[in-house]
Design a protein around this motif. Structure first.
Motif, PDB file in Angstrom:
ATOM      1  N   ARG A 249       0.731  -1.327  -0.085  1.00  0.00           N
ATOM      2  CA  ARG A 249       0.065  -0.007   0.145  1.00  0.00           C
ATOM      3  C   ARG A 249       0.871   1.252   0.085  1.00  0.00           C
ATOM      4  NH1 ARG A 249      -5.739   0.775   1.818  1.00  0.00           N
ATOM      5  NH2 ARG A 249      -5.712  -1.634   1.749  1.00  0.00           N
TER       6      ARG A 249
ATOM      7  N   GLU B  26      -4.188   1.651  -3.163  1.00  0.00           N
ATOM      8  CA  GLU B  26      -3.783  -0.087  -3.225  1.00  0.00           C
ATOM      9  C   GLU B  26      -3.996  -0.672  -4.510  1.00  0.00           C
ATOM     10  OE1 GLU B  26      -7.135  -2.428  -1.592  1.00  0.00           O
ATOM     11  OE2 GLU B  26      -8.492  -0.983  -2.012  1.00  0.00           O
ATOM     12  N   TRP B  27      -3.536  -1.714  -4.846  1.00  0.00           N
ATOM     13  CA  TRP B  27      -3.439  -2.343  -6.302  1.00  0.00           C
ATOM     14  C   TRP B  27      -4.200  -3.739  -5.933  1.00  0.00           C
ATOM     15  CZ3 TRP B  27      -0.444   1.548  -7.081  1.00  0.00           C
ATOM     16  CH2 TRP B  27       0.615   2.037  -6.283  1.00  0.00           C
ATOM     17  N   ASN B  28      -5.230  -3.699  -6.913  1.00  0.00           N
ATOM     18  CA  ASN B  28      -6.140  -4.612  -6.940  1.00  0.00           C
ATOM     19  C   ASN B  28      -6.161  -5.636  -8.334  1.00  0.00           C
ATOM     20  OD1 ASN B  28      -7.676  -4.189  -4.361  1.00  0.00           O
ATOM     21  ND2 ASN B  28      -7.911  -2.091  -5.453  1.00  0.00           N
TER      22      ASN B  28
ATOM     23  N   SER C 202      -7.924  -6.739  -3.546  1.00  0.00           N
ATOM     24  CA  SER C 202      -7.333  -7.762  -3.896  1.00  0.00           C
ATOM     25  C   SER C 202      -7.046  -8.995  -2.853  1.00  0.00           C
ATOM     26  CB  SER C 202      -6.212  -7.578  -4.493  1.00  0.00           C
ATOM     27  OG  SER C 202      -5.217  -8.448  -4.822  1.00  0.00           O
TER      28      SER C 202
ATOM     29  N   THR D  59      -4.219  -7.806  -0.809  1.00  0.00           N
ATOM     30  CA  THR D  59      -4.298  -6.345  -0.063  1.00  0.00           C
ATOM     31  C   THR D  59      -3.807  -6.271   1.470  1.00  0.00           C
ATOM     32  OG1 THR D  59      -5.731  -4.475  -0.169  1.00  0.00           O
ATOM     33  CG2 THR D  59      -6.588  -6.396   0.718  1.00  0.00           C
TER      34      THR D  59
ATOM     35  N   ILE E  24       5.063  -4.006  -9.377  1.00  0.00           N
ATOM     36  CA  ILE E  24       4.829  -2.555  -9.141  1.00  0.00           C
ATOM     37  C   ILE E  24       6.235  -2.119  -8.932  1.00  0.00           C
ATOM     38  CG2 ILE E  24       3.700  -0.968  -7.721  1.00  0.00           C
ATOM     39  CD1 ILE E  24       1.867  -3.350  -6.900  1.00  0.00           C
TER      40      ILE E  24
ATOM     41  N   VAL F  16       3.210  -0.594 -13.692  1.00  0.00           N
ATOM     42  CA  VAL F  16       2.759  -1.947 -13.321  1.00  0.00           C
ATOM     43  C   VAL F  16       2.995  -2.932 -14.614  1.00  0.00           C
ATOM     44  CG1 VAL F  16       0.808  -3.114 -12.479  1.00  0.00           C
ATOM     45  CG2 VAL F  16       1.008  -0.842 -11.817  1.00  0.00           C
TER      46      VAL F  16
ATOM     47  N   TRP G 221      -7.656  -5.258 -13.041  1.00  0.00           N
ATOM     48  CA  TRP G 221      -6.789  -4.601 -12.400  1.00  0.00           C
ATOM     49  C   TRP G 221      -7.366  -3.009 -12.067  1.00  0.00           C
ATOM     50  CZ3 TRP G 221      -1.901  -5.249 -10.051  1.00  0.00           C
ATOM     51  CH2 TRP G 221      -1.278  -4.138  -9.508  1.00  0.00           C
TER      52      TRP G 221
ATOM     53  N   THR H  54      -6.233   0.308  -9.515  1.00  0.00           N
ATOM     54  CA  THR H  54      -5.839   1.130  -8.753  1.00  0.00           C
ATOM     55  C   THR H  54      -6.693   1.978  -7.801  1.00  0.00           C
ATOM     56  OG1 THR H  54      -3.641   1.016 -10.004  1.00  0.00           O
ATOM     57  CG2 THR H  54      -3.770   2.658  -8.265  1.00  0.00           C
TER      58      THR H  54
END
Length: 628
Positions: free
Chosen positions: A94, A131-133, A140, A143, A176, A191, A205, A207
């Motif tokens: 994160r 966060e990156w999903n 995700s 997460t 990332i 990414v 995906w 963000t």
């Protein structure tokens, strides 16, 4: 620019041990299939493609409570004279803080407390930062998990932060890369998604950035239309500046929880901006592959207010601005066999003229924001950001899970395609007790059982080649169950019990509809201290009309396992069994259900049922549909 690896104390709960029960049931985040309305066919088709039947082989993260204490987390800080960025690699990588040093502005919602709640695909999630999903609709699976993290030396000699992991749902590798040039007003993030398989996979995906929400903050996107969705199953084409008479580009104006997926013209640059009372706020800009842009608001109803306070106990409010591969979060795209997708994102302070940003002429607002984005990060500069995704990491920061390392061994042993690991190495030393039983199986050292799970036909074949035993049969049953072979699963669960009665097999039969009223109690008898199992068993008993059975399960459980969730189930079962006084007493004593699911309004519904003459306490109202 400097990069510092250190630690920081956070007020947060203990995440706790993972739920040992395999996730073979329906996903926590239900698929959202669109079938009609004024919606483009592309969105309709995408919503009906790639929805997973379950989240197997992942397991739930649901053992947390609400009580917090000070805990140390690893931090990676990227800083130049203009910007400071703080990452938390132990919690999904994160991006927790993004601070504009020149203007003294925190561009992200970064609360004092990290408070876990049941909003993610594996349950645990927390509000704040970026966060990156990946994988499918929802927050995700990674997460609230550590990512492999290291520092990389870029071609110009500067350093960057790299984070990567193997996604077990789609069987792809994501990475990332984050860097902050010396003279830059923006943090750059690249990414890359790689599909090592010889078949295509559904891909998703998004963000997600949490940004401060005040009465004076406005979100700007280069679009005149959006697809608005509620939490009642509807989606429709709307004007975000006139959504039933409400200009929802002001997040504080929305009356209820709402998603707006913006319909940005095809040749327009991809960006979304938040502008506060001074015109300051986060700008999220990307290269074209990251197509979608979204605004999420909690609304001004009692439920939305309850969720804000639940996730951010210090009272600060937030909205989310997001960027994704598809136009909406209802869609999956097809990532071809052996393919990789990549893009670059930039985050910085939009620094808009507040009089224009907050004006009534939407075209003028968008035009001004477009100029500010161009000044912040010109399109050609972002497009030409130097790629270094395959450069080897120089200094390790944190080890992620061992599943990527196990996957590499599996694929090499069976002659399956895999990635070039130069830029994203999965070290064998990252494997722990969760992977070692499976490594033993791969290397033909026998299988003594595992509390973790794997997926794939080759795993099932390896287990089938082992002597029949409770562990091999149980895991084969779980794999068949997750893969949709329900008849095979029933037979294997029964064979497993024939060797040694075990809770996983009884529970599996109950989930398949085989004698739920008998098999769930049998599972609970074998593991009386398993609160996860008790919750499932009692929930199922209530749903099939066996309230008395649910009460027996709860009363036979260990008293120390009476969490808020179990107390709520006791109240629901009491009400269903006609013991309304008992249910009312539990509600009046006060319930706090740590893993309350997003949109779950069970406490308010129960109060209305058994105490209809009294107003519902605000602490029990978590509806996503009520209006202020």
């Amino acid at each position: 620019m400097t990069i510092r690896v250190g630690s920081r104390s956070f007020s947060m709960p203990d995440l706790g041990a993972e739920n040992p029960l395999p996730m073979v049931g329906v996903p926590l985040e239900n698929p959202y299939r669109i079938s009609s309305g004024d919606i483009p066919q592309e969105i309709i088709d995408g919503s009906q493609f790639g929805n997973p039947a379950n989240l197997y082989p992942y397991t739930e993260q649901s053992a947390y409570e609400r009580n917090c204490s000070d805990r140390e987390l690893t931090t990676v800080v990227l800083e130049n004279d203009r910007v400071r960025a703080v990452f938390l690699p132990e919690l999904g990588g994160r991006l927790w803080e993004l601070f504009d040093k020149k203007h003294g502005k925190q561009l992200l919602h970064s609360p004092d407390t990290i408070q876990f709640a049941n909003l993610a695909l594996r349950n645990a999630w927390f509000a704040g930062g970026i966060e990156w999903n990946i994988g499918t609709r929802g927050h995700s699976p990674t997460t609230c998990a550590p990512l492999h993290s290291a520092l990389v030396q870029r071609p110009d000699g500067s350093e960057a932060l790299r984070m990567w992991e193997f996604d077990r749902l789609r069987e792809v590798v994501f990475q990332i890369d984050a860097w902050l040039p010396d003279d830059s007003d923006v943090l750059l993030v690249a990414v890359r998604l790689r599909n090592p398989n010889d078949f295509s996979v559904p891909m998703y995906w998004w963000t997600n950035a949490a940004v401060p929400q005040t009465a004076d903050s406005r979100v700007v996107v280069p679009a005149g239309w959006a697809f608005g969705s509620n939490y009642d199953g509807g989606i429709s084409r709307v004007s975000p500046t006139d959504d039933g008479g409400v200009d929802c580009t002001w997040p504080a104006a929305s009356l209820r929880a709402r998603d707006f997926f913006f319909d940005i013209p095809p040749r327009s640059r991809r960006w979304i901006v938040n502008a506060d009372r001074d015109g300051d706020g986060l700008a999220m800009v990307s290269t074209p592959r990251l197509r979608g842009r979204k605004l999420f608001v909690w609304g001004q109803g009692t439920g939305g207010d309850s969720w804000q306070r639940w996730l951010t106990p210090n009272g600060a409010q937030y909205a989310e601005i997001q960027a994704g591969l598809a136009q909406t979060q209802f869609q999956h795209l097809e990532l071809p066999a052996g393919a990789e997708w990549s893009w670059v994102e930039a985050y910085g302070n939009s620094r808009m003229n507040v009089e224009i940003a907050h004006g009534n002429d939407w075209d003028a607002v968008v035009g001004h924001a477009s100029e500010r984005v161009a000044a912040l990060i010109p399109e050609d500069v972002l497009e030409s950001a130097q790629a270094f995704a395959d450069l080897a990491p120089q200094r390790s920061v944190l080890a992620g899970t061992g599943w990527g390392a196990l996957e590499a061994v599996r694929r090499r042993r069976h002659g399956l395609p895999w990635i070039d690991e130069t830029g994203t190495p999965f070290a064998p030393t990252s494997m722990t007790a969760g992977q070692r039983p499976w490594l033993d199986l791969l290397e033909h050292r026998g299988f003594a059982g595992a509390i973790t799970f794997v997926r794939g036909a080759d795993w099932a074949a390896l287990l089938a080649a082992e002597p029949d035993g409770v562990h091999t049969l149980m895991h084969r049953a779980v794999m068949a169950h997750a893969g949709g072979d329900l008849d095979g699963a029933r037979a294997l669960y029964s064979q497993s019990i024939g060797h040694v009665p075990n809770a996983i097999a009884y529970r599996g039969l109950a989930l398949l509809g085989v004698d739920e009223r008998d098999n769930f109690p049998l599972a609970c008898e074998l593991e009386p201290g398993n609160a996860f199992l008790l919750v499932e068993a009692a929930t199922t008993a209530i749903s099939v009309g066996d309230a008395e059975g649910a009460l027996r399960l709860i009363e036979n459980a260990r008293a120390t396992e009476r969490s808020g969730r179990i107390r709520l189930l006791e109240a629901q079962a009491s009400a269903a069994a006609g013991q309304t006084d008992r249910a009312a007493t539990i509600l009046r004593e006060g319930l706090e259900v740590a893993d309350l699911r997003e949109g779950e309004n069970a406490m308010a519904a129960l109060w209305s049922e058994i105490v209809p003459d009294e107003p519902i306490p605000a602490r029990y109202q978590f509806s996503m549909n009520d209006e202020g």
